[in-house]
Motif scaffolding. Structure first.
Motif, PDB file in Angstrom:
ATOM      1  N   GLN A  50      33.282   2.291  -6.967  1.00  0.00           N
ATOM      2  CA  GLN A  50      33.889   2.948  -8.111  1.00  0.00           C
ATOM      3  C   GLN A  50      34.401   1.996  -9.193  1.00  0.00           C
ATOM      4  N   ASP A  51      34.828   0.784  -8.813  1.00  0.00           N
ATOM      5  CA  ASP A  51      35.371  -0.134  -9.815  1.00  0.00           C
ATOM      6  C   ASP A  51      34.285  -0.998 -10.467  1.00  0.00           C
ATOM      7  N   PHE A  52      33.023  -0.702 -10.206  1.00  0.00           N
ATOM      8  CA  PHE A  52      31.912  -1.469 -10.774  1.00  0.00           C
ATOM      9  C   PHE A  52      31.752  -1.131 -12.251  1.00  0.00           C
ATOM     10  N   ASP A  53      31.492  -2.140 -13.099  1.00  0.00           N
ATOM     11  CA  ASP A  53      31.325  -1.945 -14.541  1.00  0.00           C
ATOM     12  C   ASP A  53      29.854  -1.660 -14.833  1.00  0.00           C
ATOM     13  N   ALA A  54      29.492  -0.401 -14.794  1.00  0.00           N
ATOM     14  CA  ALA A  54      28.101   0.009 -14.987  1.00  0.00           C
ATOM     15  C   ALA A  54      27.608  -0.309 -16.389  1.00  0.00           C
ATOM     16  N   VAL A  55      28.453  -0.139 -17.386  1.00  0.00           N
ATOM     17  CA  VAL A  55      28.051  -0.369 -18.773  1.00  0.00           C
ATOM     18  C   VAL A  55      27.695  -1.838 -18.980  1.00  0.00           C
ATOM     19  N   ALA A  56      28.560  -2.737 -18.501  1.00  0.00           N
ATOM     20  CA  ALA A  56      28.297  -4.165 -18.657  1.00  0.00           C
ATOM     21  C   ALA A  56      27.027  -4.572 -17.908  1.00  0.00           C
ATOM     22  N   TYR A  57      26.835  -3.995 -16.736  1.00  0.00           N
ATOM     23  CA  TYR A  57      25.639  -4.314 -15.959  1.00  0.00           C
ATOM     24  C   TYR A  57      24.386  -3.893 -16.712  1.00  0.00           C
ATOM     25  N   ASP A  58      24.374  -2.671 -17.220  1.00  0.00           N
ATOM     26  CA  ASP A  58      23.202  -2.175 -17.930  1.00  0.00           C
ATOM     27  C   ASP A  58      22.961  -2.937 -19.227  1.00  0.00           C
ATOM     28  N   GLU A  59      24.044  -3.369 -19.886  1.00  0.00           N
ATOM     29  CA  GLU A  59      23.875  -4.159 -21.105  1.00  0.00           C
ATOM     30  C   GLU A  59      23.295  -5.532 -20.787  1.00  0.00           C
ATOM     31  N   GLY A  60      23.650  -6.058 -19.616  1.00  0.00           N
ATOM     32  CA  GLY A  60      23.115  -7.357 -19.211  1.00  0.00           C
ATOM     33  C   GLY A  60      21.673  -7.289 -18.769  1.00  0.00           C
TER      34      GLY A  60
END
Length: 200
Positions: A180-190
């Motif tokens: 739950q605390d994973f930053d999905a937006v940052a991951y997808d942007e990377g």
């Protein structure tokens, strides 16, 4: 739920195989099958091991495998997420199946056979891209190969530009669902190529 637990019970539900479904099988690479495999940039490799089965997609910007001879193809294993599920299975159980697809074509070509792994540098260098080599190469010995009926891809409209494009989760969203605390937006942007909305 009542399950089917014998071959007799299963076969009683179906007619005899269509003759062409048996005639199309070959034990070696023929000219037409070679033409198809050379055109394929995408393959799904299926393996089996003590933990169960595994199916992994592999793709290239050119032929996805190298045809070595009429009984052998090589599939490079490039750096990925290092789960190496497919490779672990091959080391312990050499049975393997490959399913080759060609964009825009509704037929699928399958190879069933056995596989082994090699880190031989001469073989790896066959797949060199600038200064990069695959970590290993999967050496597949053909047991049988045949084309698959086109109906599945036709029904799914896999290659149709008119097929509906549903909204689906991104790679980051899949991970966030597990953590739950994973930053999905940052991951997808990377990794923009992983973000589902940017694939079309």
């Amino acid at each position: 739920m009542q399950t089917i637990d014998s071959l007799d019970a299963l076969e009683a539900l179906y007619d005899a195989p269509v003759p062409a479904s048996l005639t199309k099988v070959t034990k070696r690479m023929t000219p037409h099958y070679r033409q198809w495999i050379d055109a394929s940039r995408f393959v799904v490799i299926s393996t089996v091991g003590p933990e169960g089965t595994d199916a992994s997609p592999r793709g290239e910007d050119g032929p996805v495998v190298k045809i070595v001879d009429e009984k052998t193809v090589w599939l490079p294993d490039w750096r990925g997420n290092n789960r190496i599920d497919t490779l672990r299975n091959i080391v312990r159980d050499g049975r393997v199946s490959l399913m080759f697809m060609v964009p825009g074509c509704d037929n699928v070509v399958r190879i069933n056979g056995t596989a082994a792994l090699t880190a031989d540098e001469d073989i790896r260098r066959v797949f060199a891209k600038k200064d990069k080599l695959p970590k290993t190469v999967i050496v597949v010995t053909i047991g049988e190969m045949y084309f698959q009926c086109a109906k599945a891809l036709m029904r799914s409209q896999l290659w149709s530009a008119d097929a509906p494009r549903p909204e689906v989760p991104s790679a980051g969203q899949f991970i966030k669902e597990m953590k739950q605390d994973f930053d999905a937006v940052a991951y997808d942007e990377g990794y923009p190529e992983y973000a589902a909305g940017r694939m079309w």
